[in-house]
Design an enzyme around this catalytic site. Structure first.
Site, PDB file in Angstrom:
ATOM      1  N   CYS A   1      89.563  44.553 -27.715  1.00 23.02           N
ATOM      2  CA  CYS A   1      88.338  45.239 -27.367  1.00 23.02           C
ATOM      3  C   CYS A   1      88.353  45.496 -25.858  1.00 23.02           C
ATOM      4  O   CYS A   1      87.703  44.781 -25.102  1.00 23.02           O
ATOM      5  CB  CYS A   1      87.193  44.297 -27.758  1.00 23.02           C
TER       6      CYS A   1
ATOM      7  N   CYS B   1      84.601  56.924 -28.568  1.00 25.05           N
ATOM      8  CA  CYS B   1      84.004  55.854 -27.757  1.00 25.05           C
ATOM      9  C   CYS B   1      83.354  56.375 -26.492  1.00 25.05           C
ATOM     10  O   CYS B   1      83.870  57.285 -25.843  1.00 25.05           O
ATOM     11  CB  CYS B   1      85.087  54.833 -27.401  1.00 25.05           C
TER      12      CYS B   1
HETATM   13  C1  LIG Z   1      80.858  43.566 -26.040  1.00 25.83           C
HETATM   14  C2  LIG Z   1      81.229  44.636 -27.002  1.00 25.83           C
HETATM   15  C3  LIG Z   1      80.805  45.940 -26.793  1.00 25.83           C
HETATM   16  C4  LIG Z   1      81.153  46.941 -27.685  1.00 25.83           C
HETATM   17  N1  LIG Z   1      80.761  48.220 -27.401  1.00 25.83           N
HETATM   18  C5  LIG Z   1      81.082  49.202 -28.263  1.00 25.83           C
HETATM   19  C6  LIG Z   1      80.646  50.545 -28.005  1.00 25.83           C
HETATM   20  O1  LIG Z   1      80.030  50.830 -26.982  1.00 25.83           O
HETATM   21  N2  LIG Z   1      80.965  51.494 -28.898  1.00 25.83           N
HETATM   22  C7  LIG Z   1      81.678  51.222 -30.019  1.00 25.83           C
HETATM   23  O2  LIG Z   1      81.938  52.114 -30.801  1.00 25.83           O
HETATM   24  N3  LIG Z   1      82.096  49.968 -30.295  1.00 25.83           N
HETATM   25  C8  LIG Z   1      81.824  48.954 -29.449  1.00 25.83           C
HETATM   26  N4  LIG Z   1      82.232  47.674 -29.731  1.00 25.83           N
HETATM   27  C9  LIG Z   1      83.095  47.437 -30.921  1.00 25.83           C
HETATM   28  C10 LIG Z   1      82.340  47.277 -32.255  1.00 25.83           C
HETATM   29  O3  LIG Z   1      81.536  48.408 -32.484  1.00 25.83           O
HETATM   30  C11 LIG Z   1      81.494  46.021 -32.298  1.00 25.83           C
HETATM   31  O4  LIG Z   1      82.291  44.889 -32.098  1.00 25.83           O
HETATM   32  C12 LIG Z   1      80.734  45.852 -33.630  1.00 25.83           C
HETATM   33  O5  LIG Z   1      79.706  44.918 -33.433  1.00 25.83           O
HETATM   34  C13 LIG Z   1      81.625  45.375 -34.753  1.00 25.83           C
HETATM   35  O6  LIG Z   1      80.880  45.313 -35.934  1.00 25.83           O
HETATM   36  P1  LIG Z   1      81.175  44.269 -37.143  1.00 25.83           P
HETATM   37  O7  LIG Z   1      80.067  44.437 -38.088  1.00 25.83           O
HETATM   38  O8  LIG Z   1      82.566  44.442 -37.591  1.00 25.83           O
HETATM   39  O9  LIG Z   1      81.098  42.836 -36.459  1.00 25.83           O
HETATM   40  P2  LIG Z   1      79.748  42.066 -35.866  1.00 25.83           P
HETATM   41  O10 LIG Z   1      78.851  43.106 -35.324  1.00 25.83           O
HETATM   42  O11 LIG Z   1      80.324  41.036 -35.001  1.00 25.83           O
HETATM   43  O12 LIG Z   1      79.088  41.476 -37.164  1.00 25.83           O
HETATM   44  C14 LIG Z   1      79.596  40.402 -37.869  1.00 25.83           C
HETATM   45  C15 LIG Z   1      78.521  39.866 -38.801  1.00 25.83           C
HETATM   46  O13 LIG Z   1      79.097  38.849 -39.629  1.00 25.83           O
HETATM   47  C16 LIG Z   1      78.224  37.736 -39.652  1.00 25.83           C
HETATM   48  N5  LIG Z   1      79.004  36.527 -39.929  1.00 25.83           N
HETATM   49  C17 LIG Z   1      79.952  35.932 -39.161  1.00 25.83           C
HETATM   50  N6  LIG Z   1      80.400  34.822 -39.771  1.00 25.83           N
HETATM   51  C18 LIG Z   1      79.744  34.730 -40.933  1.00 25.83           C
HETATM   52  C19 LIG Z   1      79.763  33.802 -42.008  1.00 25.83           C
HETATM   53  N7  LIG Z   1      80.549  32.722 -42.007  1.00 25.83           N
HETATM   54  N8  LIG Z   1      78.934  34.009 -43.051  1.00 25.83           N
HETATM   55  C20 LIG Z   1      78.108  35.085 -43.095  1.00 25.83           C
HETATM   56  N9  LIG Z   1      78.046  35.986 -42.106  1.00 25.83           N
HETATM   57  C21 LIG Z   1      78.850  35.816 -41.043  1.00 25.83           C
HETATM   58  C22 LIG Z   1      77.548  37.722 -38.295  1.00 25.83           C
HETATM   59  O14 LIG Z   1      76.332  37.012 -38.370  1.00 25.83           O
HETATM   60  C23 LIG Z   1      77.327  39.222 -38.098  1.00 25.83           C
HETATM   61  O15 LIG Z   1      76.160  39.621 -38.745  1.00 25.83           O
HETATM   62  C24 LIG Z   1      81.925  46.638 -28.844  1.00 25.83           C
HETATM   63  C25 LIG Z   1      82.333  45.316 -29.058  1.00 25.83           C
HETATM   64  C26 LIG Z   1      82.008  44.315 -28.154  1.00 25.83           C
HETATM   65  C27 LIG Z   1      82.482  42.907 -28.405  1.00 25.83           C
END
Ligand SMILES: Cc1cc2nc3c(=O)[nH]c(=O)nc-3n(C[C@H](O)[C@H](O)[C@H](O)COP(=O)(O)OP(=O)(O)OC[C@H]3O[C@@H](n4cnc5c(N)ncnc54)[C@H](O)[C@@H]3O)c2cc1C
Length: 428
Positions: free
Chosen positions: A159, A353
């Site tokens: 990331c 992005c």
């Molecule tokens: C700091 C940061 C900034 C970012 N900025 C951008 C941006 O500007 N534009 C862009 O396109 N992308 C961006 N990203 C990348 C990406 O869009 C994000 O990381 C996004 O939040 C990923 O989504 P996700 O649902 O895969 O993971 P997450 O949003 O991390 O969601 C994971 C979910 O799983 C749940 N979970 C975890 N463990 C368990 C468990 N054991 N049991 C049940 N539930 C669980 C959590 O509670 C959460 O609800 C960014 C990432 C980071 C880290």
């Protein structure tokens, strides 16, 4: 009737729930199981440590929206996944059976892979709202006695956009507070070159980001492996092409934020056929696991191989738009299977992005993600900062309303020629 269960309600899991609801039949039941009942817009986290956003600005209480949409919501962490038995176990002691499971649990943050690393030790993080709030306290303390800053992304990180973004946001805030002249800044990254961002560059991200770092007097170290972090001191090895250590540097700091490597969450790790050695879910072009075809995966938890060998491990970023394309394909594929069809929909995995720098920013579009590309575009300007704020407001509103893709979003994306689904020829 089919039981459809989504694990995780972050960016991927939440929009997955809204899109799945629209694709399932009347008699099917949808359950969302998540550790965090309150959704936080992760892309806003870089603004929290400098005080430009608070937790309240970026949170959405999911329970009322899910209830309104007729989605069964279980705010309890998954502790065990048993794909052979079609069952997951929850921290509240209950078990949930499923016909279809969609994994959307994002990353586990691998701070423990480096000695002294992470918010429990000597570096700050912006990956979770709790970390970003803690970083805000550390940054305010730092501003009372300015000294060097080290930011960046550690070995195995994927990331990179937020690492650059946060570095430039900090730089802007230090200028606003008129203390920038007292803060030497160094950007430390596992990328082989500035602007690689895990995608072997997009358009001229190398030139744009190098130039931005130079113009803002930020030094950088590439091919970097963080060996250990002690209070106020980071030991970094510069790795040569052949994997040998070219130089070892000791970097003093008064404040540091480093992105960690990601891995799959603990309940997924080690399940043969379901996940790769880092615990990321193996999914084919239809987002479906080949060993357990009733398991699908979307978001950061999906296994994507790196672009190619690099002296220090560099992962591929999974950005919001790419995640949305995985979600749309998954919802349509499960919808087709429920009606006796086959999965045919494929996400484009296009990387779109916006990286905000506080008062400007860079934007890029990589279509497809792996070069050579049909669209390989990047640009910088003040408009990116405004566009990122617009993206944030729009996305949070969408989460609160429980909509995944309203009409005008589709129109805008189509007008730009950016598709979520690949055009696939299906034989009759
Ligand atoms: C700091 C940061 C900034 C970012 N900025 C951008 C941006 O500007 N534009 C862009 O396109 N992308 C961006 N990203 C990348 C990406 O869009 C994000 O990381 C996004 O939040 C990923 O989504 P996700 O649902 O895969 O993971 P997450 O949003 O991390 O969601 C994971 C979910 O799983 C749940 N979970 C975890 N463990 C368990 C468990 N054991 N049991 C049940 N539930 C669980 C959590 O509670 C959460 O609800 C960014 C990432 C980071 C880290």
């Amino acid at each position: 009737m089919a039981e459809i269960v989504i694990m995780g309600a972050g960016l991927a899991g939440t929009i997955m729930a809204y899109e799945m609801k629209a694709q399932m039949r009347r008699e099917d039941r949808l359950t969302v199981v998540t550790r965090d009942p309150i959704y936080h817009f992760v892309p806003s986290n870089p603004w929290v440590p400098v005080g430009w956003r608070t937790r309240e600005n970026v949170e959405v209480d999911l329970a009322p929206t899910m209830a309104r949409k007729g989605i069964n919501f279980r705010p309890s962490a998954v502790t065990k996944v048993s794909p052979k038995d079609n069952e997951i176990e929850l921290a509240d002691g209950s078990a949930v059976k499923y016909d279809y499971l969609i994994v959307a649990t994002g990353p586990e943050l691998a701070f423990d892979e480096i000695e002294g690393f992470g918010p429990e030790h000597n570096t700050s993080s912006i990956c979770h709202i709790d970390h970003a709030e803690k970083a805000a306290v550390a940054f305010e303390e730092f501003c009372k006695n300015p000294s060097p800053i080290v930011t960046g992304a550690a070995q195995g990180a994927s990331c990179y956009g937020p690492a650059y973004e946060f570095t430039f946001i900090l730089e802007t805030e230090l200028r606003r507070r008129k203390i920038r002249d007292r803060v030497p800044m160094t950007f430390v990254t596992s990328e082989p070159y500035i602007g690689h961002i895990g995608l072997d560059g997009v358009g001229d991200t190398k030139g744009l980001l190098e130039s931005e770092l130079r113009e803002h007097h930020i030094k950088w170290i590439t091919n970097a492996r963080v060996k250990k972090v002690e209070p106020g001191k980071m030991t970094v090895e510069e790795i040569a092409e052949d994997g040998s250590v070219k130089a070892t540097k000791q970097l003093p700091f008064g404040f540091s934020m480093m992105l960690p490597a990601f891995r799959g969450i603990a309940p997924l790790r080690g399940i043969e056929g379901l996940v790769n050695p880092r615990g990321f879910v193996i999914a084919d072009k239809h987002q479906q696991n080949p060993t357990f075809p009733n398991v699908f995966a979307v978001g950061v938890c999906v296994a994507i191989p790196p672009m190619g060998p690099t002296p220090v491990a560099c992962g591929v970023p999974k950005t919001g738009f790419m995640i949305e394309s995985m979600v749309t394909a998954t919802a349509r594929n499960i919808g087709a299977i429920l009606r006796g069809g086959k999965p045919t929909f494929q996400g484009t995995w296009n990387a779109v992005c916006l990286a905000d720098f506080g008062d400007s920013g860079i934007a890029f579009v990589a279509q497809p993600q792996i070069p050579p590309r049909n669209v390989n575009w990047s640009a910088s300007g003040k408009w990116v900062h405004a566009a990122k704020i617009g993206f944030e407001k729009y996305f949070i509103r969408k989460m609160r309303k429980g909509e995944s893709e309203p009409f005008y979003e589709t129109m805008a994306l189509n007008a730009l020629g950016i598709d979520k689904l690949k055009a696939v020829k299906v034989d009759a």
